[in-house]
Design a protein around this motif. Structure first.
Motif, mmCIF file in Angstrom:
data_model
loop_
_atom_site.group_PDB
_atom_site.id
_atom_site.type_symbol
_atom_site.label_atom_id
_atom_site.label_comp_id
_atom_site.label_asym_id
_atom_site.label_seq_id
_atom_site.Cartn_x
_atom_site.Cartn_y
_atom_site.Cartn_z
ATOM 1 N N VAL A 21 0.879 -1.163 0.000
ATOM 2 C CA VAL A 21 0.000 0.000 0.000
ATOM 3 C C VAL A 21 0.920 1.217 0.000
ATOM 4 C CG1 VAL A 21 -1.702 1.296 1.339
ATOM 5 C CG2 VAL A 21 -1.818 -1.197 1.261
ATOM 6 N N ALA A 22 0.596 2.241 -0.780
ATOM 7 C CA ALA A 22 1.437 3.437 -0.861
ATOM 8 C C ALA A 22 0.687 4.649 -0.332
ATOM 9 C CB ALA A 22 1.868 3.670 -2.310
ATOM 10 N N LEU A 23 1.389 5.454 0.451
ATOM 11 C CA LEU A 23 0.799 6.642 1.059
ATOM 12 C C LEU A 23 1.700 7.849 0.841
ATOM 13 C CD1 LEU A 23 0.118 5.148 4.610
ATOM 14 C CD2 LEU A 23 -1.552 5.401 2.784
ATOM 15 N N TYR A 24 1.135 8.952 0.363
ATOM 16 C CA TYR A 24 1.879 10.206 0.353
ATOM 17 C C TYR A 24 1.807 10.791 1.755
ATOM 18 C CZ TYR A 24 2.778 10.607 -4.625
ATOM 19 O OH TYR A 24 3.259 10.410 -5.896
ATOM 20 N N VAL A 25 2.933 11.290 2.252
ATOM 21 C CA VAL A 25 3.006 11.867 3.592
ATOM 22 C C VAL A 25 3.699 13.223 3.522
ATOM 23 C CG1 VAL A 25 3.015 9.588 4.700
ATOM 24 C CG2 VAL A 25 5.190 10.700 4.176
ATOM 25 N N ASN A 26 3.423 14.073 4.515
ATOM 26 C CA ASN A 26 4.047 15.394 4.566
ATOM 27 C C ASN A 26 5.490 15.327 5.056
ATOM 28 O OD1 ASN A 26 1.797 16.865 3.679
ATOM 29 N ND2 ASN A 26 0.901 16.788 5.703
ATOM 30 N N ASP A 27 5.754 14.490 6.049
ATOM 31 C CA ASP A 27 7.075 14.419 6.677
ATOM 32 C C ASP A 27 7.601 12.992 6.547
ATOM 33 O OD1 ASP A 27 9.268 14.272 8.425
ATOM 34 O OD2 ASP A 27 8.394 15.740 9.794
ATOM 35 N N LEU A 28 8.356 12.753 5.515
ATOM 36 C CA LEU A 28 8.803 11.408 5.184
ATOM 37 C C LEU A 28 9.669 10.796 6.289
ATOM 38 C CD1 LEU A 28 8.626 9.348 2.870
ATOM 39 C CD2 LEU A 28 10.734 10.333 1.962
ATOM 40 N N GLU A 29 10.645 11.537 6.779
ATOM 41 C CA GLU A 29 11.573 10.987 7.775
ATOM 42 C C GLU A 29 10.881 10.674 9.097
ATOM 43 O OE1 GLU A 29 14.596 9.901 7.053
ATOM 44 O OE2 GLU A 29 14.275 10.608 5.003
ATOM 45 N N ASN A 30 10.044 11.579 9.578
ATOM 46 C CA ASN A 30 9.352 11.319 10.847
ATOM 47 C C ASN A 30 8.306 10.228 10.708
ATOM 48 O OD1 ASN A 30 10.697 12.859 12.805
ATOM 49 N ND2 ASN A 30 9.704 14.719 12.074
ATOM 50 N N THR A 31 7.679 10.123 9.545
ATOM 51 C CA THR A 31 6.732 9.034 9.320
ATOM 52 C C THR A 31 7.466 7.700 9.363
ATOM 53 O OG1 THR A 31 5.298 10.452 7.993
ATOM 54 C CG2 THR A 31 5.033 8.064 7.722
ATOM 55 N N LYS A 32 8.621 7.629 8.714
ATOM 56 C CA LYS A 32 9.432 6.402 8.745
ATOM 57 C C LYS A 32 9.805 6.057 10.185
ATOM 58 C CE LYS A 32 13.863 6.241 7.991
ATOM 59 N NZ LYS A 32 15.237 6.172 7.475
ATOM 60 N N LYS A 33 10.268 7.039 10.941
ATOM 61 C CA LYS A 33 10.659 6.801 12.340
ATOM 62 C C LYS A 33 9.492 6.265 13.160
ATOM 63 C CE LYS A 33 14.271 10.302 12.388
ATOM 64 N NZ LYS A 33 14.659 11.647 12.860
#
Length: 90
Positions: free
Chosen positions: A6-18
């Protein structure tokens, strides 16, 4: 047949990954960055093999969203118990 990811666009890539790594035990790849378009993404893999791709494009529009609308609604994660949810949210 199975869903590959599943793919999601996010505003803050690094913090979302963390977040996914720290709280849900995901393992991240090294990421992808398209130098021409600025598109960046990570594939996050969970112990059962499920995968999420989180993505970002610089200056991507973040338009208001109504809670009740057609399209994607949510993803549910199980962490095993109510006690584990309480522990993670503390």
């Amino acid at each position: 047949m199975r869903i590959e990811h599943v793919a999601l666009y996010v505003n803050d890539l690094e913090n979302t990954k963390k977040f996914f790594v720290k709280y849900l035990g995901a393992k991240s790849n090294d990421g992808y960055h398209n130098q021409k378009t600025g598109f960046c993404s990570y594939f996050l893999t969970f112990d059962d093999g499920a995968r999420i791709e989180i993505m970002n494009i610089p200056e991507m529009a973040d338009l208001p969203k109504k809670p009740a609308r057609t399209g994607y609604s949510h993803i549910a994660f199980s962490v095993g118990s109510i006690e584990k949810v309480d522990e993670l949210t503390a």
